[in-house]
Motif scaffolding. Structure first.
Motif: not given
Length: 178
Positions: A83-99
């Motif tokens: 989900s985009l919510k999880d992507i945005m949370v991971l970004r807080l920790f400098g982790v790139s993500a897609i869904a």
């Protein structure tokens, strides 16, 4: 935070249109509504909707990969989440993500091939429930990527299935540890 929401094209809305007709859902204090722009498509999200049918509206295609537009050119780790919510949370920790559009919607082969060129390590982090486990294993078997889950302990005790639930329940510092 607001900067993250802006970066990921998430805005609160009070109504939406479909083919020049106002949608049937409206913003209220009890039922806020948000639009997520993904490329030229939109997902409309009502987080507190009592029914699944009214929680989401979308004109996104399978090829509209959430978070893709915000990825760096290259990196070490890319998390494939749900989900985009999880992507945005991971970004807080400098982790790139897609869904993908959902856990049951697989990613196109071209997306995985491009991601493998740009990132050293791809890891799937879906919900630790039947749909998430099946979706993660499908991606692992199809594309030879790693999978991981938040411990089932958190689902059993607290109903937490994903990183956005986790940060809401336990805060930033505990999520960092996780």
């Amino acid at each position: 935070d607001r900067e993250t929401l802006k970066n990921y094209n998430v805005v609160p809305i009070d109504k939406y249109w479909v083919d020049d007709k106002v949608g049937s859902l409206y913003y209220t204090k009890e039922q806020p509504m948000y639009a997520f722009r993904i490329f030229n498509a939109y997902k409309i999200y009502r987080p507190y909707s009592p029914t699944r049918e009214d929680k989401w509206r979308s004109n996104c295609l399978k090829s509209d990969i959430q978070g893709w537009e915000q990825l760096p050119e290259f990196g070490d780790l890319l998390v494939i989440t749900k989900s985009l919510k999880d992507i945005m949370v991971l970004r807080l920790f400098g982790v790139s993500a897609i869904a993908p559009q959902s856990e049951v919607s697989t990613l196109p082969k071209e997306v995985i091939l491009e991601a493998k060129k740009r990132f050293k390590w791809l890891v799937v982090l879906f919900d630790n429930d039947a749909a998430g486990i099946k979706g993660a294993n499908d991606l692992k078997n199809k594309y030879d990527v790693e999978i991981t889950f938040i411990s089932k302990h958190y689902l059993d005790l607290y109903g937490i299935k994903d990183v956005s639930d986790f940060i809401q329940a336990f805060g930033i510092e505990e999520t960092k540890k996780l």
